[in-house]
Design a protein around this motif. Structure first.
Motif, mmCIF file in Angstrom:
data_model
loop_
_atom_site.group_PDB
_atom_site.id
_atom_site.type_symbol
_atom_site.label_atom_id
_atom_site.label_comp_id
_atom_site.label_asym_id
_atom_site.label_seq_id
_atom_site.Cartn_x
_atom_site.Cartn_y
_atom_site.Cartn_z
ATOM 1 N N LYS A 71 0.883 -1.367 0.075
ATOM 2 C CA LYS A 71 0.166 -0.017 0.033
ATOM 3 C C LYS A 71 0.979 1.339 -0.162
ATOM 4 C CE LYS A 71 -3.899 -2.261 2.650
ATOM 5 N NZ LYS A 71 -4.190 -2.327 4.038
ATOM 6 N N VAL A 72 2.147 0.993 0.243
ATOM 7 C CA VAL A 72 3.019 2.195 0.104
ATOM 8 C C VAL A 72 3.162 2.924 -1.263
ATOM 9 C CG1 VAL A 72 5.357 3.204 0.692
ATOM 10 C CG2 VAL A 72 4.335 1.460 2.117
ATOM 11 N N PRO A 73 2.916 4.197 -1.208
ATOM 12 C CA PRO A 73 3.235 4.708 -2.705
ATOM 13 C C PRO A 73 4.523 4.545 -3.107
ATOM 14 C CG PRO A 73 2.158 6.434 -1.048
ATOM 15 C CD PRO A 73 2.531 5.218 -0.206
ATOM 16 N N GLY A 74 4.430 3.898 -4.450
ATOM 17 C CA GLY A 74 5.811 3.919 -5.144
ATOM 18 C C GLY A 74 6.197 2.501 -5.111
ATOM 19 N N VAL A 75 5.666 1.459 -4.002
ATOM 20 C CA VAL A 75 5.880 0.095 -4.081
ATOM 21 C C VAL A 75 5.312 -0.476 -4.828
ATOM 22 C CG1 VAL A 75 5.940 -1.903 -2.659
ATOM 23 C CG2 VAL A 75 6.631 0.217 -1.595
ATOM 24 N N LEU A 76 6.094 -1.505 -5.745
ATOM 25 C CA LEU A 76 5.373 -2.281 -6.872
ATOM 26 C C LEU A 76 5.306 -3.816 -6.568
ATOM 27 C CD1 LEU A 76 7.096 -0.627 -9.959
ATOM 28 C CD2 LEU A 76 4.833 0.150 -9.003
ATOM 29 N N ALA A 77 6.371 -4.521 -5.796
ATOM 30 C CA ALA A 77 6.350 -5.633 -5.697
ATOM 31 C C ALA A 77 7.103 -6.020 -4.432
ATOM 32 C CB ALA A 77 6.759 -6.403 -7.075
ATOM 33 N N VAL A 78 6.767 -7.043 -3.872
ATOM 34 C CA VAL A 78 7.602 -7.617 -2.679
ATOM 35 C C VAL A 78 7.793 -9.154 -3.084
ATOM 36 C CG1 VAL A 78 7.426 -8.283 -0.325
ATOM 37 C CG2 VAL A 78 6.435 -6.156 -1.014
ATOM 38 N N ILE A 79 9.200 -9.473 -3.400
ATOM 39 C CA ILE A 79 9.601 -10.710 -3.721
ATOM 40 C C ILE A 79 9.924 -11.628 -2.560
ATOM 41 C CG2 ILE A 79 11.183 -12.008 -5.046
ATOM 42 C CD1 ILE A 79 11.148 -9.490 -6.963
ATOM 43 N N THR A 80 9.659 -12.737 -2.483
ATOM 44 C CA THR A 80 9.963 -13.705 -1.329
ATOM 45 C C THR A 80 10.501 -15.032 -1.839
ATOM 46 O OG1 THR A 80 7.838 -14.802 -1.091
ATOM 47 C CG2 THR A 80 8.314 -12.745 0.234
ATOM 48 N N ALA A 81 10.861 -15.666 -1.008
ATOM 49 C CA ALA A 81 11.402 -17.185 -1.397
ATOM 50 C C ALA A 81 10.326 -17.786 -2.214
ATOM 51 C CB ALA A 81 11.833 -17.951 -0.457
ATOM 52 N N GLU A 82 9.087 -17.556 -1.895
ATOM 53 C CA GLU A 82 7.733 -18.153 -2.680
ATOM 54 C C GLU A 82 7.888 -17.725 -4.045
ATOM 55 O OE1 GLU A 82 6.504 -20.824 -1.347
ATOM 56 O OE2 GLU A 82 7.776 -20.643 0.541
ATOM 57 N N THR A 83 8.069 -16.506 -4.250
ATOM 58 C CA THR A 83 8.060 -15.975 -5.617
ATOM 59 C C THR A 83 9.231 -16.609 -6.391
ATOM 60 O OG1 THR A 83 7.789 -13.786 -4.498
ATOM 61 C CG2 THR A 83 7.783 -13.833 -6.803
ATOM 62 N N LEU A 84 10.447 -16.783 -5.858
ATOM 63 C CA LEU A 84 11.650 -17.226 -6.484
ATOM 64 C C LEU A 84 11.449 -18.642 -6.805
ATOM 65 C CD1 LEU A 84 14.362 -15.359 -4.506
ATOM 66 C CD2 LEU A 84 13.157 -14.677 -6.830
ATOM 67 N N LYS A 85 10.596 -19.236 -6.049
ATOM 68 C CA LYS A 85 10.424 -20.901 -6.320
ATOM 69 C C LYS A 85 9.626 -20.683 -7.793
ATOM 70 C CE LYS A 85 10.516 -22.612 -1.578
ATOM 71 N NZ LYS A 85 9.930 -22.974 -0.412
ATOM 72 N N THR A 86 8.833 -20.074 -8.117
ATOM 73 C CA THR A 86 8.235 -20.097 -9.317
ATOM 74 C C THR A 86 9.192 -20.199 -10.467
ATOM 75 O OG1 THR A 86 7.777 -17.798 -9.443
ATOM 76 C CG2 THR A 86 6.133 -19.081 -8.384
ATOM 77 N N VAL A 87 10.040 -19.475 -10.397
ATOM 78 C CA VAL A 87 11.511 -19.539 -11.367
ATOM 79 C C VAL A 87 12.703 -20.354 -10.847
ATOM 80 C CG1 VAL A 87 10.710 -17.658 -12.715
ATOM 81 C CG2 VAL A 87 11.962 -17.382 -10.503
ATOM 82 N N ASN A 88 12.393 -21.288 -9.953
ATOM 83 C CA ASN A 88 13.472 -22.129 -9.473
ATOM 84 C C ASN A 88 14.551 -21.534 -9.059
ATOM 85 O OD1 ASN A 88 14.005 -24.731 -8.848
ATOM 86 N ND2 ASN A 88 14.999 -25.083 -10.811
ATOM 87 N N LEU A 89 14.392 -20.255 -8.381
ATOM 88 C CA LEU A 89 15.498 -19.634 -8.006
ATOM 89 C C LEU A 89 15.739 -18.943 -6.405
ATOM 90 C CD1 LEU A 89 16.330 -16.843 -10.911
ATOM 91 C CD2 LEU A 89 17.648 -18.829 -9.976
ATOM 92 N N ALA A 90 15.014 -20.005 -5.795
ATOM 93 C CA ALA A 90 14.849 -19.476 -4.136
ATOM 94 C C ALA A 90 16.132 -19.852 -3.516
ATOM 95 C CB ALA A 90 13.565 -20.153 -3.476
ATOM 96 N N TRP A 91 17.005 -20.767 -4.129
ATOM 97 C CA TRP A 91 18.336 -20.922 -3.784
ATOM 98 C C TRP A 91 19.467 -20.853 -4.938
ATOM 99 C CZ3 TRP A 91 19.997 -23.756 1.023
ATOM 100 C CH2 TRP A 91 18.857 -23.723 1.921
ATOM 101 N N MET A 92 20.312 -20.623 -4.816
ATOM 102 C CA MET A 92 21.674 -20.611 -5.720
ATOM 103 C C MET A 92 22.579 -21.288 -5.632
ATOM 104 S SD MET A 92 22.826 -16.630 -5.528
ATOM 105 C CE MET A 92 23.719 -16.084 -3.989
ATOM 106 N N PRO A 93 23.622 -21.905 -6.456
ATOM 107 C CA PRO A 93 24.682 -22.636 -6.260
ATOM 108 C C PRO A 93 25.691 -21.579 -5.915
ATOM 109 C CG PRO A 93 24.478 -22.443 -8.781
ATOM 110 C CD PRO A 93 23.305 -21.708 -7.768
#
Lengths: 806, 287
Positions: A71-93
């Motif tokens: 709700k903060v003006p200007g904030v567009l997205a909050v990315i979490t591990a759950e978001t990253l899992k959709t692209v298989n990037l929650a963990w990295m080598p």
């Protein structure tokens, strides 16, 4: 020939080639605020990302509520591990064969770990947003002391590894164990100790510290959805490696990734690895279709990105009564933090720590390193040193002093007695390295003569007597350090990063008017490559350095290189530059022969062109050859004058040096004064003496900081308490001692120009010199080893424990 | 390290500043040099909704003589203090201490008023003002009042300033001619707060200490006047036993926090040494 014909000296000087104190060409823009750093990059529509970080060192993440943040003006997205899992990037080598959370996945494992990434239209809105993300934690018991990592009842940190009793580097002994790495002959070493006349044993710790470059880690990621191309501007010491890693983990074709490292404000190992900020900014750009910038602040840099050291080295030396070393046994407990994100060549979990036999002729040695997890930030990077070489140098240089004390011998004399002799090179060390060249005795004796070492020892004896008589409260220490580095990683037979051999590269294009561009696979972070690389080419092909533009850091234009760290640029890229230049020279010789109508064997190279042997007036300058290359080449030859070289070094290089620190300590306050510091470096062939001196000054200043107080410290419950320059010791010009520099020259026999590399020597050799000075000052009061860092209160504590303060 | 949003005000008079402060209430903070407040705001440890910048008030700047006192306007910078011949001549300890505050860049912005009003136990000026017997002028909507520096500090960041009040000047009595003074500060590096520091202002008569005051910096949640330590040296020639006694008396009132500068025991110990060294140096300078 007339009076106006330049002399050979004038022609050579005009090139400003190797050996010239050429002024740094990059400083024109750096000193006028005209450099272009990552944070100077502003792309249209660019968004800004910032991290929600964990206040806990160890906790379960129960819930992340981003509703208020969105709700903060200007904030567009909050990315979490759950978001990253959709692209298989929650963990990295990691570069060390482990995996690392990009964003907290179920748990946090160190304080200030990245938990969520807030993307907003400006940095203020992003920061407003992170303050509105509500994270619910369930605290877990923290594991701070590495010596308790493998206790039976130690909390298990890495739930993803539970039950996996083998890791990237072999068997694991405990859920918090990462690897055990052993080198050397255990039986032979045990036997040497069994029959030793004299033995010493000490647990020598090299505390956790941080490279802390002036510019923190940062990037701008820009994904073009139409072209499917990702451009990443970043503070990368190794841009090509970043491109390959991004391609492998993001599954993007490598030719559609453009990595650009612009001007970099210091790296010191901090900018080798890949950090969650890079991944999150890239994902955010792919998701939003807009460029996303991530810039970490000082606190984030100190507490979350790549610490250095944290090695606890139980060290034993066996020797004869008259001081000849007969065996070395070292066990290291290595605190890697929550993930093994060491930046070492892939097969080397403890880097090149097996250089720990140092400059001495140990007939046998054995080394074992245990890496463990703790609730601390990951890293273990080579802070201005080749991989774990400064830890090794500190270990052996302290041990030699402790042995000297036990034998009641002068530490310089003990070293002279045990040095590898000049005739023993190439020398095969007990722990497996082949030292290329060295003349240690000459360097050590030069140090002793120049500093008046014997007189200083006499002064110290007088001062000690005066102290004992109660006439002074000041004690005096002499810190001797003689180091041998191993740099220039490295030969493909033993060095790779994720399977890519650690060669380096150079492409030279000469233009028709006698100017040219050299593109190199290394990446300067302040080392002055634009200056020195041109000097190598100037000497090799006879074109003034001023006419050679050096370009690094753009993966689309530079040939593939493994980057700049571990003092590898001169040993590897520097060799590639010389070899590429020699290819240019070879073609130039054929063109000159054609134009001068002689056989090419009848030509000799003469400073800035080719001359017909025996006919001095028949000469063609390189400048004219460049022109000819574009209009009158021999029949059958392709026009143009370009060359590429990829150089796989046959061996590492082994720079060395002799340092002396003279220090006075006021026992009542612990305040020290570095009265004198002398540094003799032998880096083989010297390309630019002024830049070498600058490198030595910088490295010594870092060594001074580390030894005398620079520390990343955690309290007993895992809070990092050194998160700013208030408490993390960053000396200013006021605190920094005066440096005296000196040199000897022992060229590397296998390097095309004989150069060995110098950038990291002063850090490697400096730390033991400072620490040995403090230890030497206190030794007459009965101490054998005082741990670093030697800040004021710890010096006072030592004095108090030794009975020198009531 | 990014502050939250705030409104910015720049009044031209003390009256306007005081009115803004009382109208806006607790969400407003006066801004002087900003070297304490701005970092706190960047860390969001301070989140004022309104900043009232005092730089537009000419009356708050400058150093003047008023009877036997030097009156230093609150917005006088450390740099201006260092440039003042009056200060250097009349009270050299202020000059000496100002040189030990951070670095030139900080001293161009940092102000005397901000330094003494913030209640930060690490600041150097408060202990000096206490040992010099200074008073602070505080102005609020109810008028002006004077509070002795010795009565001003109540706890870390807690002072006698009432909501809506601004510290407008510091009045320092000129020490007796021939006095001796010294400020001994142990710090880890340029820009650091003191591990421990001691200010001594004394007069000598016939080789013995006639009057003495001792101030201590950063060894307690407030700056301290070491009264017992000062008493212990009166009438002595600062012999070794007296110095030891003074140091012990000073250490007895110290209660520093353990931090990266060292454990409590160390900070007290060096606090005693700073007292000893400041006494010796001040006595050597006295005529």
């Amino acid at each position: 020939m007339n009076d106006l014909t330049p002399t050979r000296e004038q022609r050579t000087a005009a090139l400003e080639g190797m050996g010239c104190k050429r002024k740094r060409v990059e400083d024109i823009r750096f000193t006028q605020g005209r450099g272009s750093y990552v944070d100077d990059i502003k792309l249209p529509g660019m968004l800004h990302g910032d991290f929600v970080r964990s206040p806990h060192p160890h906790a379960r993440v129960k819930k992340i509520d981003d509703s208020e943040a969105l709700k903060v003006p200007g904030v567009l997205a909050v990315i979490t591990a759950e978001t990253l899992k959709t692209v298989n990037l929650a963990w990295m080598p990691t570069l060390a064969g482990d995996v690392q959370m990009v964003l907290a996945d179920g748990k946090v494992l160190f304080q200030n770990q990245e938990v969520a990434f807030v993307v907003a239209t400006d940095r203020y809105a992003a920061d407003d947003g992170i303050n509105k993300v509500v994270v619910e934690y369930e605290p877990l018991p923290p594991l701070v002391d590495p010596f308790k990592s493998m206790d039976k009842d130690a909390p298990v940190l890495r739930e993803d590894l539970v039950g996996k009793m083998s890791g990237a580097h072999g068997p694991r002994k405990h859920d918090n164990h990462i690897f055990e790495w052993t080198v050397g002959d255990k039986e032979l070493t045990d036997a040497a100790f069994n029959k030793a006349e004299v033995k010493i044993k000490e647990m020598i710790s090299y505390h956790r510290t941080h490279p802390s470059p002036l510019e923190t880690c940062q990037c701008v990621c820009s994904f073009d959805k139409i072209k499917g191309e990702l451009t990443i501007y970043g503070t990368f010491q190794a841009p090509h490696v970043i491109r390959t890693v991004v391609s492998l983990i993001a599954k993007l074709p490598e030719h559609k990734i453009h990595v650009i490292a612009p001007d970099i404000g210091g790296g010191f190992g901090n900018k080798v690895g890949a950090y969650p900020g890079y991944i999150c900014a890239a994902v955010a750009s792919i998701v939003t279709g807009k460029p996303v910038k991530w810039v970490e602040d000082r606190i984030e840099n100190l507490t979350a990105t790549s610490f250095a050291r944290d090695y606890h080295m139980t060290t034993e030396v066996a020797a004869t009564k008259d001081g000849k070393v007969t065996g070395l046994r070292v066990h290291v407990l290595a605190d890697h933090g929550a993930f093994d994100a060491c930046a070492d060549p892939s097969k080397w979990p403890a880097g090149f720590f097996n250089i720990v036999t140092g400059s001495y002729d140990f007939p046998t040695a054995h080394l074992a390193v245990d890496g463990v997890y703790t609730n601390k930030a990951p890293g273990g990077v080579a802070y201005r040193c080749s991989f774990r070489v400064t830890e090794a140098a500190y270990c052996i240089e302290r041990a030699m002093d402790i042995l000297a004390q036990k034998l009641n011998m002068d530490p310089a004399e003990l070293r002279l007695k045990n040095f590898i002799k000049p005739e023993q090179f190439p020398y095969h060390s007990a722990l497996g390295w082949e030292y290329d060249s060295g003349d240690y005795h000459t360097a050590m004796r030069k140090m002793m003569e120049t500093t008046g070492y014997a007189a200083l020892r006499k002064e110290q004896a007088d001062k000690r007597a005066a102290f004992k008589r109660g006439e002074t409260r000041e004690i005096m220490g002499l810190g001797v350090s003689f180091f041998t580095e191993i740099v220039g990683a490295g030969p493909s037979k033993n060095c790779d990063i994720l399977g890519i051999a650690m060669f380096d590269s150079c492409e030279i294009r000469m233009h028709p008017t006698g100017a040219g561009i050299a593109r190199v696979g290394s990446k300067s972070q302040g080392q002055g490559h634009e200056t020195t690389w041109a000097q190598i080419i100037a000497t090799e092909i006879g074109i003034p350095a001023d006419n050679i533009m050096v370009e690094e850091g753009n993966t689309d234009t530079a040939p593939y290189g493994l980057g700049t760290y571990g003092s590898r640029s001169t040993p590897v890229a520097g060799a590639a530059i010389a070899m590429a230049a020699r290819k240019i020279k070879a073609k130039a010789q054929m063109i000159a022969a054609y134009k001068l109508e002689v056989h090419e064997d009848d030509l000799e190279f003469d400073i800035d062109g080719f001359r017909v042997k025996g006919l001095p007036e028949k000469f063609m300058s390189m400048k004219d050859i460049c022109w000819a290359a574009y209009n009158s080449v021999p029949p059958g030859m392709e026009p143009g004058l370009e060359a590429v070289s990829y150089y796989d070094p046959p061996n590492m290089t082994y720079p060395f040096g002799a340092y002396l620190c003279v220090m006075d300590i006021d026992v009542d306050t612990g305040v020290y004064n570095v009265r004198r510091f002398y540094a003799l470096d032998d880096c083989g062939t010297r390309i630019n003496p002024m830049i070498i001196e600058g490198q030595v000054h910088g490295g010594l200043t870092e060594a001074f900081a580390i030894a005398m107080g620079q520390e990343i410290r955690y309290d007993e419950v895992g809070n990092v308490v050194t998160g700013s320059f208030m408490d993390f010791f960053m000396p200013t010009a006021v605190e920094t001692p005066h440096w005296e520099t000196d040199f000897t020259v022992t060229p590397s026999p296998h390097h095309p120009i004989g150069a060995k590399g110098v950038g990291e020597s002063p850090n490697v050799g400096g730390v033991p010199a400072f620490s040995n000075a403090v230890n030497d000052a206190f030794s007459f009061l009965g101490s054998t080893h005082i741990q670093m860092p030697h800040d004021f209160w710890r010096n006072w504590k030592a004095a108090k424990q030794l009975g020198a303060v009531a | 390290m990014i502050p939250g949003s705030f409104s910015y005000h720049r009044p031209a008079s003390v009256a306007d500043a005081v009115k803004l402060l009382s109208d806006l209430g607790e969400d407003a903070r006066p801004l002087a040099g900003g070297h304490s407040l701005v970092p706190m705001m960047k860390l969001r440890l301070a989140t004022p909704a309104h900043l009232i910048d005092l730089h537009g008030i000419a009356a708050l700047r400058g150093i003047s003589r008023s009877g036997n006192n030097l009156v230093i306007g609150a917005m006088t910078t450390q740099h201006e203090l260092l440039a003042s011949e009056d200060v250097a001549k009349a009270m050299p300890i202020l000059h000496e201490a100002a040189l030990l505050i951070a670095d030139p860049q900080v001293r161009y912005r940092g102000t005397i008023g901000g330094n003494v009003a913030n209640g930060d136990p690490g600041n150097d000026m408060p202990a000096l003002m206490m040992s010099l017997g200074a008073t602070y002028r505080l102005e609020g909507s109810g008028g002006a009042r004077d509070v002795a520096a010795a009565d001003f500090y109540q706890g870390a960041y807690f002072t006698a300033l009432e909501p809506g009040e601004i510290l407008t000047s510091v009045s320092v009595p000129v020490p007796a001619a021939g006095h001796g003074s010294a400020y001994e500060k142990l710090k880890r590096k340029v820009g650091d707060y003191a591990t421990a520091a001691a200010a001594v202002v004394l007069t000598m008569a016939g080789g013995k200490v006639a009057t003495c005051s001792i101030g201590l910096t950063n060894v307690h949640e407030t700056p301290l006047l070491a009264t017992d330590a000062a008493k212990a040296v009166i009438g002595t020639s600062l012999d070794a036993a007296t110095l030891k006694k003074a140091a012990a008396a000073a250490e007895a009132i110290m209660a520093p926090a353990a931090d990266a500068r060292g454990p409590v025991e160390y900070r007290k110990h060096v606090g005693g040494i700073m007292v000893t060294r400041a006494l010796q140096r001040a006595a050597a300078k006295a005529k």
